[in-house]
Design an enzyme around this catalytic site. Structure first.
Site, PDB file in Angstrom:
ATOM      1  N   CYS A   1     -19.065  55.503  38.579  1.00  9.38           N
ATOM      2  CA  CYS A   1     -18.824  54.739  39.802  1.00  9.38           C
ATOM      3  C   CYS A   1     -17.514  53.955  39.776  1.00  9.38           C
ATOM      4  CB  CYS A   1     -20.030  53.838  40.061  1.00  9.38           C
ATOM      5  SG  CYS A   1     -20.107  53.195  41.762  1.00  9.38           S
TER       6      CYS A   1
ATOM      7  N   GLU B   1     -25.663  57.687  39.579  1.00 10.69           N
ATOM      8  CA  GLU B   1     -25.750  56.545  38.670  1.00 10.69           C
ATOM      9  C   GLU B   1     -27.185  56.014  38.627  1.00 10.69           C
ATOM     10  OE1 GLU B   1     -23.511  52.164  38.178  1.00 10.69           O
ATOM     11  OE2 GLU B   1     -23.082  53.454  39.896  1.00 10.69           O
TER      12      GLU B   1
ATOM     13  N   LYS C   1     -20.674  52.702  30.906  1.00 12.43           N
ATOM     14  CA  LYS C   1     -19.768  52.218  31.950  1.00 12.43           C
ATOM     15  C   LYS C   1     -18.908  51.074  31.429  1.00 12.43           C
ATOM     16  CE  LYS C   1     -19.984  50.978  36.877  1.00 12.43           C
ATOM     17  NZ  LYS C   1     -20.915  50.773  38.023  1.00 12.43           N
TER      18      LYS C   1
END
Length: 265
Positions: A147, A44, A113
């Site tokens: 994540c 990330e 995200k």
């Protein structure tokens, strides 16, 4: 179809220096290609570093910006696809994003995200709105999450129902949540019948302590390759034949009864 050898780059690079991180990526791509990998996955916010504070707006760039151009050149030079995280600027908004570029230097997919973690991310980023982003690569359907996204079973199940074979998860997993890498990710791979490449940062950045433990988990819930706590490049195989056999033997997706839980959401 031969397995797709997949390399996981566990590193934090040099936070704040895009140039240094591109050099580190070039070196890792050379080593991954020499090991026979057709895909290299980075953590990330790889391009800029994660703990960059108020430099997020300064270092953010469009999905087709100079960073993407440089990554595409690296991918083409070494003949392998690259998945990496970066801060994406789109108009006045900045997203925590991940992009997949193939071995010809073509941009295949860009994901933003959807589930932001903690005060730092909520301050600087806008959450994405597309839960499933996919691309085709070497006969596999590749999906992208970042994540915290993978910790929501609905996200991974949505990918399973959309046919994702290999889920790439660039991550910045920090202490004390290492159980996610150790236990949760292999279970997600098993319950949704896919491969998951979970690729973490390592060491200290600002107030964060990243735990490493990157892994490639298979649809049988076993880990094909696992990094330790330090900087490391590990390689594992994504086997289409094994995935098909596992899906045929495991009834989870066939035995679902979605009419019993229509209110989930």
């Amino acid at each position: 179809m031969p397995p797709l050898r997949t390399a996981l780059l566990q590193s934090s690079g040099r936070p704040g220096s895009v140039a240094d991180n591109l050099r580190a990526l070039d070196d890792a791509a050379a080593r991954a290609a020499a090991a026979g990998a057709g895909l290299l996955v980075c953590p990330e916010m790889w391009l800029t570093g994660y703990a960059i504070g108020d430099r997020v707006p300064e270092l953010a760039e469009p999905a087709d910006g100079p960073g993407a151009t440089a990554v595409a050149e690296i991918a083409e030079r070494h003949g392998l696809a690259v998945g990496y995280g970066y801060p994406e600027r789109s108009g006045a908004r900045v997203y925590n994003a991940a992009q997949l570029i193939d071995a010809r230097g073509e941009r295949l997919a860009n994901y933003r995200k959807t589930h932001l973690f903690g005060d730092f991310e909520r301050r600087w980023f806008t959450p994405g709105e597309r839960p499933v982003v996919q691309a085709e690569l070497d006969g596999l359907r590749i999906g992208l999450l970042i994540c915290y996204d993978v910790e929501f079973p609905e996200n991974v199940r949505a990918h399973a129902l959309a046919g994702t074979d290999l889920l790439l998860v660039p991550t910045a997993q920090m202490h004390p949540f290492q159980f996610v890498a150790e236990s949760l990710v292999p279970v997600r791979a098993f319950e949704s019948q896919m491969y998951i490449a979970y690729v973490n940062r390592t060491g200290h950045e600002g107030a964060f302590e990243f735990v490493g433990l990157s892994c490639l988990a298979g649809p049988d819930g076993t880990v094909r390759t696992r990094a330790g706590r330090g900087g490391e490049l590990v390689v594992g195989e994504v086997d289409r034949g094994f995935l098909d056999s596992s899906r045929a033997a495991n009834p989870y997706l066939r035995d679902r009864r979605p009419e019993l839980y229509p209110t989930l959401g």
